[in-house]
Design a protein around this motif. Structure first.
Motif, PDB file in Angstrom:
ATOM      1  N   THR A  18       0.840  -1.195   0.000  1.00 54.13           N
ATOM      2  CA  THR A  18       0.000   0.000   0.000  1.00 54.13           C
ATOM      3  C   THR A  18       0.871   1.239   0.000  1.00 54.13           C
ATOM      4  OG1 THR A  18      -0.136   0.188   2.415  1.00 54.13           O
ATOM      5  CG2 THR A  18      -1.794  -1.185   1.317  1.00 54.13           C
ATOM      6  N   LEU A  22      -2.670   5.106   6.122  1.00 56.28           N
ATOM      7  CA  LEU A  22      -3.671   4.073   6.362  1.00 56.28           C
ATOM      8  C   LEU A  22      -4.629   4.558   7.442  1.00 56.28           C
ATOM      9  CD1 LEU A  22      -1.188   1.085   6.450  1.00 56.28           C
ATOM     10  CD2 LEU A  22      -2.895   1.528   4.665  1.00 56.28           C
ATOM     11  N   THR A  44      -7.899  -1.815   8.459  1.00 59.72           N
ATOM     12  CA  THR A  44      -7.666  -0.459   8.009  1.00 59.72           C
ATOM     13  C   THR A  44      -8.244  -0.374   6.601  1.00 59.72           C
ATOM     14  OG1 THR A  44      -5.983   1.230   7.550  1.00 59.72           O
ATOM     15  CG2 THR A  44      -5.403  -1.053   7.053  1.00 59.72           C
ATOM     16  N   ASP A  45      -8.107   0.763   5.940  1.00 67.95           N
ATOM     17  CA  ASP A  45      -8.487   0.776   4.530  1.00 67.95           C
ATOM     18  C   ASP A  45      -7.652   1.784   3.751  1.00 67.95           C
ATOM     19  OD1 ASP A  45      -9.612   3.307   4.715  1.00 67.95           O
ATOM     20  OD2 ASP A  45     -11.662   2.632   4.506  1.00 67.95           O
ATOM     21  N   VAL A  46      -7.657   1.594   2.438  1.00 72.31           N
ATOM     22  CA  VAL A  46      -6.961   2.499   1.527  1.00 72.31           C
ATOM     23  C   VAL A  46      -7.797   2.638   0.258  1.00 72.31           C
ATOM     24  CG1 VAL A  46      -4.606   1.972   2.291  1.00 72.31           C
ATOM     25  CG2 VAL A  46      -5.651   0.640   0.449  1.00 72.31           C
ATOM     26  N   LEU A 103       0.210   0.895  12.452  1.00 70.19           N
ATOM     27  CA  LEU A 103      -1.230   1.103  12.596  1.00 70.19           C
ATOM     28  C   LEU A 103      -1.586   1.431  14.040  1.00 70.19           C
ATOM     29  CD1 LEU A 103      -2.348  -1.968  10.485  1.00 70.19           C
ATOM     30  CD2 LEU A 103      -2.640   0.436   9.837  1.00 70.19           C
TER      31      LEU A 103
END
Ligand SMILES: [Zn+2]
Ligand SMILES: [Zn+2]
Length: 143
Positions: A18, A22, A44-46, A103
């Protein structure tokens, strides 16, 4: 310099990379996440444009609902991804990242559906269902 993060499934058949920041980790306690993982989702997300998945052919996508799908490694079974069909973001399981992940935990969602064998005592915000701040959270309760 743009932050890059790497991760993989347990067997390594699926790897991902990634770019960029994040999102904080959201714990989802809905019945689907509980059934799939045996506990809860920590993700998490992207933006989809900020992730490269190697070995994507080894990802099986399970349409757990009519609005989202769950990606897992077809070889080792690691839960890896969650994606709304109409979203340009993809959730990634926090535990799949190589350490140090960088994170940090953010909140809990769907706590109304959580398993009855554990407590949530980390002091983070808890939402009975979805959270308005979590763009990828399910908008409906899982039945
Ligand atoms: Zn695997
Ligand atoms: Zn969930």
């Amino acid at each position: 310099m743009t932050k890059e993060s790497n991760g993989s499934c347990l067997c390594g058949a699926v790897r991902f990379r990634t770019r960029g920041a994040l999102r904080g980790v959201v714990y989802c306690h809905c019945s689907q996440c509980r059934k799939q993982t045996g506990l809860y989702y920590a993700a998490t997300d992207v933006d989809v444009s900020n992730i490269v998945i190697e070995g994507e052919g080894n990802v099986t996508w399970y349409a757990a609902s009519d609005f989202a799908k769950r990606g897992f490694c077809r070889t080792c079974g690691s839960a890896l991804f969650w994606k709304r069909n109409d979203a340009d973001k993809i959730s990634i399981l926090a535990g799949a990242f190589d350490l140090p992940s960088g994170l940090t935990a953010e909140s809990h969602i769907f706590v109304a559906d959580r398993g009855d064998f554990y407590d949530i005592a980390d002091g983070l915000p808890q939402h009975a269902l979805g959270s308005p701040s979590v763009a990828v959270a399910q908008t409906r309760r899982n039945e």
